[in-house]
Design a protein around this motif. Structure first.
Motif, PDB file in Angstrom:
ATOM      1  N   VAL A  23       0.930  -1.100   0.088  1.00 27.13           N
ATOM      2  CA  VAL A  23       0.103   0.108   0.127  1.00 27.13           C
ATOM      3  C   VAL A  23       0.884   1.263  -0.002  1.00 27.13           C
ATOM      4  O   VAL A  23       1.728   1.240   0.938  1.00 27.13           O
ATOM      5  N   ILE A  25       1.526   5.155   0.124  1.00 31.76           N
ATOM      6  CA  ILE A  25       0.800   6.423   0.818  1.00 31.76           C
ATOM      7  C   ILE A  25       1.986   7.666   0.677  1.00 31.76           C
ATOM      8  O   ILE A  25       3.041   7.300   1.386  1.00 31.76           O
ATOM      9  N   SER A  97      -2.782   6.478   9.533  1.00 32.40           N
ATOM     10  CA  SER A  97      -3.084   6.747   7.750  1.00 32.40           C
ATOM     11  C   SER A  97      -3.135   5.697   7.164  1.00 32.40           C
ATOM     12  O   SER A  97      -4.053   5.734   6.090  1.00 32.40           O
ATOM     13  N   SER A 100      -6.905   4.655   7.441  1.00 30.42           N
ATOM     14  CA  SER A 100      -7.703   5.526   6.823  1.00 30.42           C
ATOM     15  C   SER A 100      -7.556   5.154   5.039  1.00 30.42           C
ATOM     16  O   SER A 100      -8.565   5.145   4.304  1.00 30.42           O
ATOM     17  N   GLU A 101      -6.278   4.918   4.617  1.00 25.27           N
ATOM     18  CA  GLU A 101      -6.080   4.567   3.301  1.00 25.27           C
ATOM     19  C   GLU A 101      -6.848   3.302   2.942  1.00 25.27           C
ATOM     20  O   GLU A 101      -7.462   3.029   1.918  1.00 25.27           O
ATOM     21  N   GLU A 103      -9.475   2.198   4.365  1.00 23.28           N
ATOM     22  CA  GLU A 103     -10.730   2.406   4.725  1.00 23.28           C
ATOM     23  C   GLU A 103     -11.151   1.473   5.803  1.00 23.28           C
ATOM     24  O   GLU A 103     -12.470   0.948   5.601  1.00 23.28           O
TER      25      GLU A 103
END
Length: 296
Positions: A23, A25, A97, A100-101, A103
């Motif tokens: 992932v 970010i 974070s 949140s990414e 979800e």
């Protein structure tokens, strides 16, 4: 300095490769393993480890839950975080974070050793009232003068580029890594887990990340907030743990308003890797007790 760990080279031995994803970010790239469906259980490893430490815990929990285990910043295959992220509040923000990414919001958080401190910091900062399980939790600062000296010493080691290299060279052979880990944790784990630890320990970038985490870990600040933790907390601690003595867990259980302590005989600091079935059983039972059940 060693080359960064590469997933298609060093990660070939990693358990549950099929559950891995990366992932991105900003400039950071997280390595995360996800398994199962249902309420979310977030697993946070300790200093110097990686998501591989949950290899035996994830499959049984994934039968009824969505289990997520990231490599923490500057550990294993998670890359791109600057050194200043390694402080406890900053790492909690970085992890927030990630959530949140993705979800997601965890319905239960499990942390091993320093990961337990991170679990409580995350719950406090994000306002999560979910149950928390601390396995051999490192929640108490070193006593007295050592509270100031140890982080300073770790910081000196971190800024000296030779120290991670020299350490990683000292455990270049598999038997050296096994000897070091066994002495440090009083745990005997399986060959699969030992191979992963050997790969991590002989990589000086990973070692530097672990030193950075130790140098910036602000436990006194978190300890002052423990009376504010309203979350149900289960502390599971091994009586033979010489890295974090069981007395620390007993003290934490007295300070935390809603905590219960379960002591395990004849296991070391990596008890969840020595006996993953029992660790998964304890986590699942605590989840069920607090209504974090199978909702599929």
């Amino acid at each position: 300095m060693s080359r960064p760990l590469e997933w298609e080279r060093d990660g070939l031995i990693w358990p549950h490769r099929e559950a891995s994803e990366f992932v991105s970010i900003g400039r950071t790239r997280w390595h995360v393993q996800r398994m199962g469906k249902g309420p979310v259980i977030l697993l946070l490893h300790g200093t110097g480890a990686s998501c591989h430490s949950w290899r035996g815990v994830m499959p049984p929990l994934a039968k009824t839950h969505n289990v997520i285990a990231p490599d923490l910043p500057r550990h294993a295959f998670t890359t791109g975080h600057p050194p200043e992220v390694m402080a406890l509040p900053s790492m909690a923000r970085a992890l927030s974070s990630l959530l949140s990414e993705l979800e997601i919001e965890p319905d239960l958080i499990v942390g091993h050793s320093a990961g337990a401190a991170l679990a409580l910091q995350l719950a406090l900062d994000r306002g999560l009232g979910v149950p928390v399980v601390g396995l051999n939790a490192a929640l108490r600062p070193f006593p007295g003068l050592a509270a100031q000296l140890f982080p300073a010493f770790a910081k000196l080691l971190f800024v000296n580029p030779l120290v991670p290299r020299l350490f990683s060279k000292s455990v270049a052979r598999a038997e050296d890594a096994e000897r070091f880990l066994t002495r440090a944790t009083q745990s005997k784990i399986d060959a699969e887990g030992m191979a992963c630890y050997a790969a991590l320990l002989r990589n000086s970038r990973h070692t530097k990340g672990a030193l950075s985490m130790m140098a910036n870990w602000d436990l006194p600040a978190l300890q002052s907030r423990l009376p504010q933790v309203s979350n149900p907390v289960l502390l599971v601690h091994s009586e033979r743990d010489n890295a974090v003595p069981v007395s620390a867990a007993r003290e934490a259980a007295e300070v935390l308003p809603n905590a219960r302590l379960e002591e395990l005989p004849a296991l070391g600091h990596l008890a969840h890797e020595e006996d993953p079935k029992n660790a998964a059983r304890l986590i699942a039972a605590f989840a069920e007790l607090h209504g974090v059940g199978d909702q599929r």
